[in-house]
Structures are given as C-alpha cells and as structure tokens.
Enzyme design. Structure first.
Site, short mmCIF file in Angstrom:
data_model
loop_
_atom_site.label_atom_id
_atom_site.label_comp_id
_atom_site.label_asym_id
_atom_site.label_seq_id
_atom_site.Cartn_x
_atom_site.Cartn_y
_atom_site.Cartn_z
CG HIS A 160 -7.44 -5.81 6.58
ND1 HIS A 160 -7.00 -6.91 5.87
CD2 HIS A 160 -6.96 -4.73 5.92
CE1 HIS A 160 -6.28 -6.50 4.82
NE2 HIS A 160 -6.23 -5.17 4.84
CD GLU A 175 -3.02 -1.12 0.16
OE1 GLU A 175 -2.99 -0.21 -0.70
OE2 GLU A 175 -3.83 -2.06 0.13
O1 2HA Z 1 -0.50 -5.25 3.68
O2 2HA Z 1 -3.41 -4.87 3.97
O3 2HA Z 1 -4.16 -3.81 1.71
C1 2HA Z 1 -1.52 -5.97 3.12
C2 2HA Z 1 -2.74 -5.15 3.01
C3 2HA Z 1 -3.10 -4.69 1.67
ZN ZN Z 2 -5.34 -3.99 3.48
#
Ligand code: 2HA
Ligand code: ZN
Length: 268
Positions: A146, A121
């Site tokens: 996440h 990213e």
């Molecule tokens: O680093 O979260 O969005 C892995 C991720 C990609």
């Molecule tokens: Zn991610």
C-alpha cells in the site's frame, strides 16, 4: 535436494524478510497490509519427496493449470510485514499445487497442524503466477503493498488514467523510464481479494510490470525480490517529487519529450 538449490530458497526467504522491513519502514504496510509471493518451483528438485497426504488440501475456486504441481512461497493472511521481517517462516508458507492446479497443500507447517492460510490476495497472486508460468517467464516474484504516494495519486480523478499517470512518473525523475520502462497499468477500484480484481490486474500486466490499484495499492512483478521492490520505490519517488512541487505551490515541469527520448536511446 541439491545444496545449491536449498541455498537459493534460503536467499529468497531472506530477501522477502528484508523487503518486508523496507515496506514497513516506509509506512506502506500498516497492520497486515501487503503480501508477497515467489514461484520457487525451479528450485525444488523432483527427488524432493514428501508425504502429501499428511498435509490438508484446500480447494481453490478457480483452476490454475500452468501452476499444476508447483511450489510457491506465499505470505500468510493477517500477517504483518514487520513480523515477516523478523521471522519469515512463521508469517509465510510454502504451498504445493495439486496436479490440476485446482487445490493446494501447505507443506511448510507441521503435519495437519496448519495455523494460518495464504494471503487474502491469493487469487491475484495465483493468476499472475499462472500467466507467468504459461509463458515460461523469468519473472517469479509478485509484491503487493500500500504505497502511500501512489495510492494518493489514485484519489485524484484526473490521475485515474494510465497515460496521465505514466507521463507524471516518467517526467518527475530520469530513473523511472530506465527502471520501469513499461510504466504502470491502472486498475479501477474493485473488491480486494476478488477474482474480478485478479482478472483486471493480469490484463494490465500484459503491458506493464506494475499495476496500480485505485485507492488501494500496487502489484509489481519481477525477477527478484529486491528488483521488484525497486520498481515500486522508484515510482513512489517520482510521485513524491510531484507532490513536493505541488505542496510548495509550484507546477512541476517534467522532463521534455526530447529529454525522455535521449534517455530511451541511451539506456534502453
Ligand atoms: O494483505 O493488503 O489487499 C492485506 C491486503 C489486502
Ligand atoms: Zn492490499
């Protein structure tokens, strides 16, 4: 380098490892999910001289003029948060941007022996830092994770809407409006790692400190690593309260406009 500055770089690396552990413990960092970057340029002195040519240079597909010559601490691609928590220097790197902001060198790994690259990213991290550096912002930290509770909301079409999301976040818990007063910005689903998602993220971060990526995760920006984490944590709590009421079969009431106005006038 002044000893004080070295200590501050060490403190930041310690905080990154601490927060990496929280992300893992909360179940927000499966496999290699998530990435963290910190602009540490203000902590590196001009007299810090290294032989740049000893380190390979990586060309970027875009130029980040405000980051020209700067040093950033960035987590590594494919690296796990749970490993970063134990050994940050083996799972993250320090990069130095070139004088145009169009390439970088990894200066934290032994000469020529680079073993991994920065996070996938990187386009979003660099574009955000570029924007922050342009305005001399005190925000130096970018965290992507996440967060289950927040991602779950974006799986519900009705909540893929900034106004609805913020009404929910502010309504579920009084802390939210105090610690995340600018609320979240919504970024429609776009390819992870792309320049497209980087552009969209930077746009919503003009008005918010947290961007919620549809069906993926969050990007938060702050002054320190713990403060940046806290914003995500508070939002996740609001979302959890919402889902708890829903799963118990009740419609949560939310704080009223009057209750929210009193919080704003008292704390902000
Ligand atoms: O680093 O979260 O969005 C892995 C991720 C990609
Ligand atoms: Zn991610």
């Amino acid at each position: 380098m002044e000893i004080q500055k070295i200590k501050r770089v060490r403190k930041i690396i310690f905080e990154v490892s601490e927060v990496a552990d929280y992300l893992w413990q909360r179940g927000w960092a499966e496999r290699n999910a998530g990435n963290i970057s910190v602009n540490i340029n203000h902590l590196i002195n001009d007299d810090f001289k290294i032989k740049l040519n000893d380190y390979p240079s990586y060309k970027l597909s875009k130029t980040y003029p405000a980051l020209a010559g700067m040093y950033l601490f960035v987590t590594g691609t494919g690296k796990r948060m749970r490993d970063l928590a134990k050994d940050p220097l083996k799972n993250a790197l320090i990069i130095k941007m070139n004088s145009e902001g169009s390439a970088y060198r990894i200066i934290s790994q032994k000469k020529r022996g680079h073993k991994f690259l920065p996070t996938s990213e990187l386009p979003t991290h660099l574009l955000i830092h570029n924007k922050l550096a342009e305005s001399n912002s005190s925000n130096k930290v970018v965290i992507h994770t996440h967060t289950n509770e927040l991602v779950a909301l974006t799986q519900i079409r009705e909540y893929c809407n900034e106004e609805k999301l913020n009404k929910l976040f502010f309504g579920m818990h009084p802390e939210t409006i105090i610690f995340v007063p600018r609320g979240v910005g919504f970024v429609e689903y776009s390819m992870p790692g792309s320049e497209d998602i980087a552009d969209k993220t930077v746009k919503v971060l003009e008005n918010h400190d947290v961007a919620l990526w549809e069906k993926h995760g969050v990007f938060a920006v702050g002054e320190s690593v713990p403060d940046t984490f806290d914003m995500i944590d508070i939002l996740a709590k609001s979302a959890r309260i919402f889902f708890m009421c829903k799963s118990a079969g009740y419609e949560p009431e939310g704080l009223s406009e009057t209750e929210l106005s009193r919080l704003i006038s008292t704390f902000l």
